[in-house]
Design a protein around this motif. Sequence first.
Motif, PDB file in Angstrom:
ATOM      1  N   LEU A   1     -44.974  -9.424 -11.407  1.00  0.00           N
ATOM      2  CA  LEU A   1     -45.899 -10.146 -12.217  1.00  0.00           C
ATOM      3  C   LEU A   1     -45.201 -11.613 -12.292  1.00  0.00           C
ATOM      4  N   GLY A   2     -46.034 -12.779 -11.838  1.00  0.00           N
ATOM      5  CA  GLY A   2     -45.808 -13.944 -11.889  1.00  0.00           C
ATOM      6  C   GLY A   2     -45.121 -14.392 -10.551  1.00  0.00           C
ATOM      7  N   GLU A   3     -46.027 -13.882  -9.437  1.00  0.00           N
ATOM      8  CA  GLU A   3     -45.582 -14.390  -7.958  1.00  0.00           C
ATOM      9  C   GLU A   3     -45.605 -15.542  -7.599  1.00  0.00           C
ATOM     10  N   GLU A   4     -46.639 -16.605  -8.169  1.00  0.00           N
ATOM     11  CA  GLU A   4     -46.821 -18.099  -8.105  1.00  0.00           C
ATOM     12  C   GLU A   4     -45.711 -18.906  -8.720  1.00  0.00           C
ATOM     13  N   LYS A   5     -45.369 -18.336  -9.762  1.00  0.00           N
ATOM     14  CA  LYS A   5     -43.912 -19.000 -10.543  1.00  0.00           C
ATOM     15  C   LYS A   5     -42.796 -18.698  -9.626  1.00  0.00           C
ATOM     16  N   LEU A   6     -42.538 -17.307  -9.081  1.00  0.00           N
ATOM     17  CA  LEU A   6     -41.539 -17.078  -8.344  1.00  0.00           C
ATOM     18  C   LEU A   6     -41.285 -18.049  -7.058  1.00  0.00           C
ATOM     19  N   LYS A   7     -42.625 -18.318  -6.232  1.00  0.00           N
ATOM     20  CA  LYS A   7     -42.807 -19.311  -5.276  1.00  0.00           C
ATOM     21  C   LYS A   7     -42.286 -20.574  -5.566  1.00  0.00           C
ATOM     22  N   GLU A   8     -42.794 -21.181  -6.615  1.00  0.00           N
ATOM     23  CA  GLU A   8     -42.604 -22.481  -7.206  1.00  0.00           C
ATOM     24  C   GLU A   8     -41.016 -22.674  -7.434  1.00  0.00           C
ATOM     25  N   ILE A   9     -40.367 -21.612  -8.017  1.00  0.00           N
ATOM     26  CA  ILE A   9     -38.847 -21.768  -8.034  1.00  0.00           C
ATOM     27  C   ILE A   9     -38.092 -21.846  -6.781  1.00  0.00           C
ATOM     28  N   LEU A  10     -38.485 -20.996  -6.138  1.00  0.00           N
ATOM     29  CA  LEU A  10     -37.851 -21.008  -4.705  1.00  0.00           C
ATOM     30  C   LEU A  10     -37.877 -22.238  -3.966  1.00  0.00           C
ATOM     31  N   LYS A  11     -39.030 -22.895  -4.242  1.00  0.00           N
ATOM     32  CA  LYS A  11     -39.177 -24.194  -3.500  1.00  0.00           C
ATOM     33  C   LYS A  11     -38.170 -25.445  -4.067  1.00  0.00           C
ATOM     34  N   GLU A  12     -37.854 -25.016  -5.284  1.00  0.00           N
ATOM     35  CA  GLU A  12     -36.881 -26.043  -5.919  1.00  0.00           C
ATOM     36  C   GLU A  12     -35.230 -25.741  -6.105  1.00  0.00           C
ATOM     37  N   ARG A  13     -35.254 -24.434  -6.396  1.00  0.00           N
ATOM     38  CA  ARG A  13     -33.830 -23.958  -6.723  1.00  0.00           C
ATOM     39  C   ARG A  13     -33.597 -22.513  -6.343  1.00  0.00           C
ATOM     40  N   GLU A  14     -32.445 -21.859  -6.443  1.00  0.00           N
ATOM     41  CA  GLU A  14     -32.147 -20.510  -6.452  1.00  0.00           C
ATOM     42  C   GLU A  14     -32.483 -19.869  -7.745  1.00  0.00           C
ATOM     43  N   LEU A  15     -33.115 -18.479  -7.535  1.00  0.00           N
ATOM     44  CA  LEU A  15     -33.596 -17.713  -8.698  1.00  0.00           C
ATOM     45  C   LEU A  15     -32.615 -17.124  -9.522  1.00  0.00           C
ATOM     46  N   LYS A  16     -32.819 -17.032 -10.818  1.00  0.00           N
ATOM     47  CA  LYS A  16     -31.793 -16.598 -11.725  1.00  0.00           C
ATOM     48  C   LYS A  16     -32.541 -15.023 -12.138  1.00  0.00           C
ATOM     49  N   VAL A  17     -32.107 -14.134 -11.917  1.00  0.00           N
ATOM     50  CA  VAL A  17     -32.449 -12.912 -12.149  1.00  0.00           C
ATOM     51  C   VAL A  17     -31.667 -11.684 -12.909  1.00  0.00           C
ATOM     52  N   TYR A  18     -32.034 -11.012 -13.728  1.00  0.00           N
ATOM     53  CA  TYR A  18     -31.235  -9.989 -14.239  1.00  0.00           C
ATOM     54  C   TYR A  18     -31.520  -8.467 -14.265  1.00  0.00           C
ATOM     55  N   TRP A  19     -30.899  -7.512 -14.201  1.00  0.00           N
ATOM     56  CA  TRP A  19     -31.151  -5.989 -14.117  1.00  0.00           C
ATOM     57  C   TRP A  19     -30.293  -5.644 -15.300  1.00  0.00           C
ATOM     58  N   GLY A  20     -31.041  -4.991 -16.180  1.00  0.00           N
ATOM     59  CA  GLY A  20     -30.282  -4.053 -17.167  1.00  0.00           C
ATOM     60  C   GLY A  20     -30.131  -2.608 -16.908  1.00  0.00           C
ATOM     61  N   THR A  21     -29.188  -1.968 -17.712  1.00  0.00           N
ATOM     62  CA  THR A  21     -29.230  -0.506 -17.494  1.00  0.00           C
ATOM     63  C   THR A  21     -28.430  -0.325 -19.034  1.00  0.00           C
ATOM     64  N   ALA A  22     -29.296   0.738 -19.678  1.00  0.00           N
ATOM     65  CA  ALA A  22     -28.659   1.287 -20.928  1.00  0.00           C
ATOM     66  C   ALA A  22     -27.480   2.420 -20.519  1.00  0.00           C
ATOM     67  N   THR A  23     -26.447   2.132 -21.243  1.00  0.00           N
ATOM     68  CA  THR A  23     -25.157   2.999 -20.843  1.00  0.00           C
ATOM     69  C   THR A  23     -25.274   4.357 -21.580  1.00  0.00           C
ATOM     70  N   THR A  24     -26.173   5.065 -21.052  1.00  0.00           N
ATOM     71  CA  THR A  24     -26.317   6.305 -21.492  1.00  0.00           C
ATOM     72  C   THR A  24     -25.789   7.730 -20.719  1.00  0.00           C
ATOM     73  N   GLY A  25     -26.515   8.526 -20.069  1.00  0.00           N
ATOM     74  CA  GLY A  25     -25.790   9.282 -19.204  1.00  0.00           C
ATOM     75  C   GLY A  25     -25.245   8.890 -17.983  1.00  0.00           C
ATOM     76  N   LYS A  26     -24.533   9.642 -17.058  1.00  0.00           N
ATOM     77  CA  LYS A  26     -23.847   9.169 -15.886  1.00  0.00           C
ATOM     78  C   LYS A  26     -24.961   8.639 -14.911  1.00  0.00           C
ATOM     79  N   PRO A  27     -24.825   7.541 -14.379  1.00  0.00           N
ATOM     80  CA  PRO A  27     -25.619   7.226 -13.226  1.00  0.00           C
ATOM     81  C   PRO A  27     -25.553   7.990 -12.063  1.00  0.00           C
ATOM     82  N   HIS A  28     -26.853   8.345 -11.573  1.00  0.00           N
ATOM     83  CA  HIS A  28     -26.838   9.236 -10.314  1.00  0.00           C
ATOM     84  C   HIS A  28     -27.472   8.384  -9.102  1.00  0.00           C
ATOM     85  N   VAL A  29     -27.612   9.162  -8.156  1.00  0.00           N
ATOM     86  CA  VAL A  29     -27.974   8.488  -6.749  1.00  0.00           C
ATOM     87  C   VAL A  29     -29.107   7.877  -6.641  1.00  0.00           C
ATOM     88  N   ALA A  30     -30.063   7.701  -7.638  1.00  0.00           N
ATOM     89  CA  ALA A  30     -31.255   6.959  -7.758  1.00  0.00           C
ATOM     90  C   ALA A  30     -30.980   5.518  -8.149  1.00  0.00           C
TER      91      ALA A  30
END
Length: 559
Positions: A53-82
């Motif tokens: 969601l937001g492909e055009e904005k992504l392309k615009e940012i990449l023309k100017e600078r590096e993208l800043k992105v985050y991935w979050g994970t709730a610390t509940t059960g043990k992480p598995h192979v997925a």
Amino acid sequence: MKHSVTFIMKYPEETVIGTHVRFTGSEVQVNMGEQLSPDEKFQLITRNLQEVLGEEKLKEILKERELKVYWGTATTGKPHVAYFVPMSKIADFLKAGCEVTILFADLHAYLDNMKAPWELLELRVKYYEQVIKAMLESIGVPLNKLKFVKGTDFQLSREYTLDVYRLSSMVTEHDAKKAGAEVVKQVEHPLLSGLLYPGLQALDEEYLKVDAQFGGVDQRKIFTLAEKYLPSLGYLKRIHMMNPMVPGLTGGKMSSSEEESKIDLLDKKDEVKKKLKKAFCEPGNIQNNGVLSFVKHVLFPLHSEFVIKRDSKWGGDNVYTDYEEVEKHFAAEQIHPGDLKASVEFALNKLLDPIRKKFESPELRKLTNSAYPEPSKNKGAKGNPKQAAEEEDVIPSRLDIRVGKIISVDKHPDADSLYVEKIDVGEEQPRTVVSGLVAYISQEQLQDRLVVLLCNLKPQKMRGIESQAMLLCASIEGKPRNVEPLDPPEGSSPGDRVYVEGYESGKPDDELKPKKKVFEKLQVDLNISDECIAQWKEKTLMTKLGQITCKTLKGGNIS
């Protein structure tokens, strides 16, 4: 006040292909993506994603600078192979030069129906930090551009708390509940905390100062809530990138809370073998196939090839450099499920070996045991006897098994190994059933045949067509695999109830809840006797007219 820590690892020997390496003293600085054009970065960032969601904005940012992105994970059960799926995608982000933040969402873990008790939050964050780093190291990802942040380091600040109240004055209960429907645990009497969860995840985008959030497609409704409401607070709408959800070993979503659906990162080799052996991997069926999906979303992005290991008498090893070729050959049954499982087992153990080795240390063993203490054996019975009784009450009478008559049978328009049948099960309208029987029985043999169906599974789409029941068959694994539909007694009619001897009086569930795994637990003891009679724990499957049988597969399983 917000706190974040950037962990820098030293990689004197290994870096990722295509990176620049600059030595400053004893530290190796890895500058990712400097040789890539904006278009090449875009392709790398978005490959294997299900939606952006937001492909055009992504392309615009990449023309100017590096993208800043985050991935979050709730610390509940043990992480598995997925979890290797987002890890391999994080590797892509780093190769494309992105600045990546990993959020350990400890407060979210508590808000989600208290999946993580408050007293264990700190320990689980430490466990997640160690195991996520070990996963990244096992796939050769340098960590010098990764920032690790704990949610409660900024989510308890005055500014964040005020924004939570501001957001709560705008978001309706309907929108909050809808946003968390696929992520927050759904219970009969939900807690207010579960309604707060999506709003906090939206605010995290602003407080982590990122351009984009990355997550599974199950997070889509939370992402659209963020896009709708953050601008109302005066904050920018972010880009949202989603990877597909990898099916679990039983065919549904791989979940930390469902032991049978997952392989833990610390599972021993014999446990990996045992779980893969039981994994759903029907010959020719490429839908909801967790084993095949692991090849697509983890092994190919990491290694660009996959080796099917086979005995020389079956043609020897076969090296694939294109996933579509693997899928095509599996759909055509040129790859046997046993060979696929054995090959995935070999590749998976290579990924898990360094993680297992790291967690052999006394400190990390202690951390694991402290963060995930063994539950009391009688905890359920003491805390809620009714709930404990319901969980133990896995009996055959909960299955709605009926006689059906096949009215029509056609080839699936998008899957050569599947039939689409219309089957009369004694209701006003026939049910649509999708079954993988093309390789085992002809259309002519199925037409107008009486069969046995499990009718209270949750309907599930198979290659775009919803299957409303499961056609039960006897089978014997081998090369080739043998399959026969079960036969009702002569004179049976559509809709006749099938029951296990001694369990005639119980009422079937209206719909079997996938998370409860009722059928899967009962299926273990379903088999064919030496007299070709269908049984459950040596008790006969019957109708009012007699026994359920098969033609020839003595000692077979029922599925």
